[in-house]
Design a protein around this motif. Structure first.
Motif, PDB file in Angstrom:
ATOM      1  N   HIS A 274      -5.212  -1.857   9.665  1.00 63.83           N
ATOM      2  CA  HIS A 274      -4.502  -3.135   9.524  1.00 63.83           C
ATOM      3  C   HIS A 274      -4.948  -4.114  10.606  1.00 63.83           C
ATOM      4  CE1 HIS A 274      -1.422  -5.908   8.263  1.00 63.83           C
ATOM      5  NE2 HIS A 274      -0.903  -5.932   9.472  1.00 63.83           N
ATOM      6  N   HIS A 275      -5.130  -3.614  11.821  1.00 59.38           N
ATOM      7  CA  HIS A 275      -5.554  -4.505  12.894  1.00 59.38           C
ATOM      8  C   HIS A 275      -6.915  -5.124  12.596  1.00 59.38           C
ATOM      9  CE1 HIS A 275      -7.173  -5.735  16.837  1.00 59.38           C
ATOM     10  NE2 HIS A 275      -5.995  -6.315  16.861  1.00 59.38           N
ATOM     11  N   GLU A 276      -7.791  -4.361  11.985  1.00 58.35           N
ATOM     12  CA  GLU A 276      -9.116  -4.893  11.640  1.00 58.35           C
ATOM     13  C   GLU A 276      -8.980  -6.110  10.726  1.00 58.35           C
ATOM     14  OE1 GLU A 276     -13.065  -5.429  11.902  1.00 58.35           O
ATOM     15  OE2 GLU A 276     -11.877  -4.046  13.099  1.00 58.35           O
ATOM     16  N   GLU A 277      -7.997  -6.100   9.834  1.00 54.77           N
ATOM     17  CA  GLU A 277      -7.782  -7.215   8.910  1.00 54.77           C
ATOM     18  C   GLU A 277      -7.173  -8.436   9.593  1.00 54.77           C
ATOM     19  OE1 GLU A 277      -5.555  -6.132   5.418  1.00 54.77           O
ATOM     20  OE2 GLU A 277      -6.621  -4.223   5.238  1.00 54.77           O
ATOM     21  N   ILE A 278      -6.370  -8.227  10.623  1.00 56.70           N
ATOM     22  CA  ILE A 278      -5.635  -9.349  11.234  1.00 56.70           C
ATOM     23  C   ILE A 278      -5.993  -9.555  12.707  1.00 56.70           C
ATOM     24  CG2 ILE A 278      -3.718  -9.110   9.609  1.00 56.70           C
ATOM     25  CD1 ILE A 278      -2.102  -7.875  11.963  1.00 56.70           C
ATOM     26  N   LYS A 279      -7.130  -9.051  13.141  1.00 59.51           N
ATOM     27  CA  LYS A 279      -7.494  -9.063  14.562  1.00 59.51           C
ATOM     28  C   LYS A 279      -7.561 -10.461  15.168  1.00 59.51           C
ATOM     29  CE  LYS A 279     -12.363  -8.604  13.437  1.00 59.51           C
ATOM     30  NZ  LYS A 279     -13.456  -7.642  13.357  1.00 59.51           N
TER      31      LYS A 279
ATOM     32  N   ASN B  78       0.795  -1.231   0.000  1.00 59.06           N
ATOM     33  CA  ASN B  78       0.000   0.000   0.000  1.00 59.06           C
ATOM     34  C   ASN B  78       0.828   1.281   0.000  1.00 59.06           C
ATOM     35  OD1 ASN B  78      -2.278  -1.638   0.212  1.00 59.06           O
ATOM     36  ND2 ASN B  78      -2.257  -1.552   2.431  1.00 59.06           N
ATOM     37  N   GLY B  79       2.114   1.162   0.294  1.00 62.51           N
ATOM     38  CA  GLY B  79       2.949   2.344   0.426  1.00 62.51           C
ATOM     39  C   GLY B  79       2.938   2.917   1.842  1.00 62.51           C
ATOM     40  N   PHE B  80       2.066   2.404   2.695  1.00 62.32           N
ATOM     41  CA  PHE B  80       1.936   2.856   4.083  1.00 62.32           C
ATOM     42  C   PHE B  80       1.133   1.819   4.851  1.00 62.32           C
ATOM     43  CE2 PHE B  80      -1.912   4.156   2.025  1.00 62.32           C
ATOM     44  CZ  PHE B  80      -2.892   3.947   2.973  1.00 62.32           C
ATOM     45  N   ILE B  81       1.072   2.011   6.169  1.00 60.38           N
ATOM     46  CA  ILE B  81       0.188   1.210   7.005  1.00 60.38           C
ATOM     47  C   ILE B  81      -0.503   2.118   8.004  1.00 60.38           C
ATOM     48  CG2 ILE B  81       1.927   0.610   8.744  1.00 60.38           C
ATOM     49  CD1 ILE B  81       0.588  -2.194   8.856  1.00 60.38           C
ATOM     50  N   ASN B  82      -1.770   1.870   8.212  1.00 62.11           N
ATOM     51  CA  ASN B  82      -2.546   2.503   9.260  1.00 62.11           C
ATOM     52  C   ASN B  82      -2.821   1.408  10.277  1.00 62.11           C
ATOM     53  OD1 ASN B  82      -5.374   2.954  10.520  1.00 62.11           O
ATOM     54  ND2 ASN B  82      -4.653   4.991   9.906  1.00 62.11           N
ATOM     55  N   ILE B  83      -2.403   1.626  11.504  1.00 61.79           N
ATOM     56  CA  ILE B  83      -2.467   0.561  12.519  1.00 61.79           C
ATOM     57  C   ILE B  83      -3.892   0.054  12.723  1.00 61.79           C
ATOM     58  CG2 ILE B  83      -2.095  -0.011  14.949  1.00 61.79           C
ATOM     59  CD1 ILE B  83       0.224   1.969  14.952  1.00 61.79           C
ATOM     60  N   GLU B  84      -4.845   0.962  12.904  1.00 62.69           N
ATOM     61  CA  GLU B  84      -6.217   0.535  13.194  1.00 62.69           C
ATOM     62  C   GLU B  84      -6.823  -0.242  12.028  1.00 62.69           C
ATOM     63  OE1 GLU B  84      -5.059   3.639  13.950  1.00 62.69           O
ATOM     64  OE2 GLU B  84      -5.015   3.327  16.118  1.00 62.69           O
TER      65      GLU B  84
ATOM     66  N   TYR C 268       2.058  11.184   9.092  1.00 63.99           N
ATOM     67  CA  TYR C 268       0.772  11.609   9.651  1.00 63.99           C
ATOM     68  C   TYR C 268       0.257  10.506  10.561  1.00 63.99           C
ATOM     69  CZ  TYR C 268       1.301  15.312   6.262  1.00 63.99           C
ATOM     70  OH  TYR C 268       1.800  16.357   5.535  1.00 63.99           O
ATOM     71  N   SER C 269      -0.904   9.924  10.300  1.00 66.45           N
ATOM     72  CA  SER C 269      -1.419   8.855  11.171  1.00 66.45           C
ATOM     73  C   SER C 269      -1.034   7.469  10.645  1.00 66.45           C
ATOM     74  CB  SER C 269      -2.937   8.966  11.298  1.00 66.45           C
ATOM     75  OG  SER C 269      -3.542   8.818  10.035  1.00 66.45           O
ATOM     76  N   ASN C 270      -0.170   7.437   9.666  1.00 61.46           N
ATOM     77  CA  ASN C 270       0.281   6.182   9.056  1.00 61.46           C
ATOM     78  C   ASN C 270       1.783   6.011   9.261  1.00 61.46           C
ATOM     79  OD1 ASN C 270      -2.340   5.758   7.916  1.00 61.46           O
ATOM     80  ND2 ASN C 270      -1.825   7.243   6.345  1.00 61.46           N
ATOM     81  N   PHE C 271       2.306   4.910   8.751  1.00 64.69           N
ATOM     82  CA  PHE C 271       3.738   4.645   8.788  1.00 64.69           C
ATOM     83  C   PHE C 271       4.162   4.162   7.415  1.00 64.69           C
ATOM     84  CE2 PHE C 271       2.113   4.225  13.017  1.00 64.69           C
ATOM     85  CZ  PHE C 271       3.034   4.931  13.778  1.00 64.69           C
TER      86      PHE C 271
ATOM     87  N   LEU D 277       0.411  -5.481  18.125  1.00 64.04           N
ATOM     88  CA  LEU D 277       0.659  -4.854  16.830  1.00 64.04           C
ATOM     89  C   LEU D 277       1.362  -3.509  17.023  1.00 64.04           C
ATOM     90  CD1 LEU D 277       0.411  -4.692  13.756  1.00 64.04           C
ATOM     91  CD2 LEU D 277      -1.914  -3.806  14.076  1.00 64.04           C
ATOM     92  N   LYS D 278       0.899  -2.732  17.997  1.00 60.81           N
ATOM     93  CA  LYS D 278       1.554  -1.452  18.292  1.00 60.81           C
ATOM     94  C   LYS D 278       3.003  -1.675  18.727  1.00 60.81           C
ATOM     95  CE  LYS D 278      -2.588   1.218  19.318  1.00 60.81           C
ATOM     96  NZ  LYS D 278      -3.378   1.922  20.354  1.00 60.81           N
ATOM     97  N   GLY D 279       3.257  -2.751  19.463  1.00 66.65           N
ATOM     98  CA  GLY D 279       4.623  -3.097  19.857  1.00 66.65           C
ATOM     99  C   GLY D 279       5.501  -3.414  18.660  1.00 66.65           C
ATOM    100  N   VAL D 280       4.940  -4.099  17.663  1.00 67.30           N
ATOM    101  CA  VAL D 280       5.672  -4.397  16.423  1.00 67.30           C
ATOM    102  C   VAL D 280       6.012  -3.092  15.709  1.00 67.30           C
ATOM    103  CG1 VAL D 280       5.449  -5.425  14.117  1.00 67.30           C
ATOM    104  CG2 VAL D 280       4.755  -6.728  16.142  1.00 67.30           C
ATOM    105  N   ILE D 281       5.048  -2.194  15.631  1.00 64.00           N
ATOM    106  CA  ILE D 281       5.280  -0.887  15.002  1.00 64.00           C
ATOM    107  C   ILE D 281       6.386  -0.142  15.749  1.00 64.00           C
ATOM    108  CG2 ILE D 281       4.269   1.394  14.549  1.00 64.00           C
ATOM    109  CD1 ILE D 281       3.252  -0.662  12.568  1.00 64.00           C
ATOM    110  N   ASP D 282       6.294  -0.118  17.076  1.00 62.59           N
ATOM    111  CA  ASP D 282       7.318   0.562  17.883  1.00 62.59           C
ATOM    112  C   ASP D 282       8.696  -0.043  17.642  1.00 62.59           C
ATOM    113  OD1 ASP D 282       5.414   2.261  18.956  1.00 62.59           O
ATOM    114  OD2 ASP D 282       5.224   1.137  20.844  1.00 62.59           O
TER     115      ASP D 282
END
Length: 142
Positions: free
Chosen positions: A59-64, A51-57, A89-92, A72-77
Motif C-alpha cells: 500500500h505504501h508503494e501506491e501512496i508513497k 481488497n479484503g485486506f491491506i499489506n502495509i508495504e 498474517y502479514s496483512n490487516f 502509515l504504520k502509525g495509522v495502522i497502529d
C-alpha cells in the motif's frame, strides 16, 4: 510553465494541483473529524474494503508521495488500537466493528464527494483525469 494562448492571469498547473490537494484534504479531514480519522485512515480503510485486506508495504508503494511509511504504520497502529482492524498474517483486515464503522464513514464520504463534484460533469472529470495522466506519463519518460 503556462502554455501560450492561456488566458491572462492564469496560474501554472502546479499551483492548481497544490491548491486543489490542500482544499480537498481540509474538506475531507473536516468531514472525517467526527470519526477521529484522517485522509490517510480513509485510504487504508478503502483499500481493506476493496481488497479484503491491506499489506502495509504494498500500500505504501501506491501512496508513497502522500505519506511516509512511518506515518502509515502509525495509522495502522491507531486502527488496531481502536479495534477497527486486526492482523491477518502479514496483512490487516476489518474487524466486525471496523467494517460497520467503515460503512458509516463511507456514507459521509459519499455526501462530501457529491458536494465537491457539484456542477462538474462526468466528461469534465474524465477529461481532467486524462490530462493529468498524460502529464504524469510525460514526466515519467526518461
Amino acid at each position: 510553465m503556462i502554455p501560450s494562448g492561456a488566458p491572462a492571469g492564469q496560474k501554472p498547473i502546479g499551483w492548481y494541483l497544490k491548491e486543489a490537494d490542500q482544499l480537498i484534504t481540509a474538506f475531507f479531514e473536516n468531514a472525517f473529524d467526527q470519526y477521529c480519522i484522517t485522509r490517510y485512515h480513509w485510504m487504508v480503510l478503502r483499500t481493506i474494503d476493496t481488497n479484503g485486506f491491506i499489506n502495509i508495504e504494498a500500500h505504501h508503494e501506491e501512496i508513497k508521495y502522500f505519506i511516509k511509511l512511518e506515518r502509515l504504520k502509525g495509522v495502522i497502529d491507531n486502527l488496531l488500537a481502536r479495534g477497527w482492524i486486526q492482523p491477518d498474517y502479514s496483512n490487516f483486515k476489518f474487524t466486525d466493528t471496523g467494517k460497520q464503522l467503515f460503512d458509516d464513514v463511507t456514507a459521509t464520504y459519499e455526501q462530501q464527494v457529491k458536494q465537491m463534484m457539484r456542477g462538474i460533469t462526468n466528461e469534465e472529470y474524465n477529461a481532467t483525469v486524462n490530462v493529468l495522466n498524460r502529464i504524469i506519463t510525460n514526466l515519467n519518460k526518461k
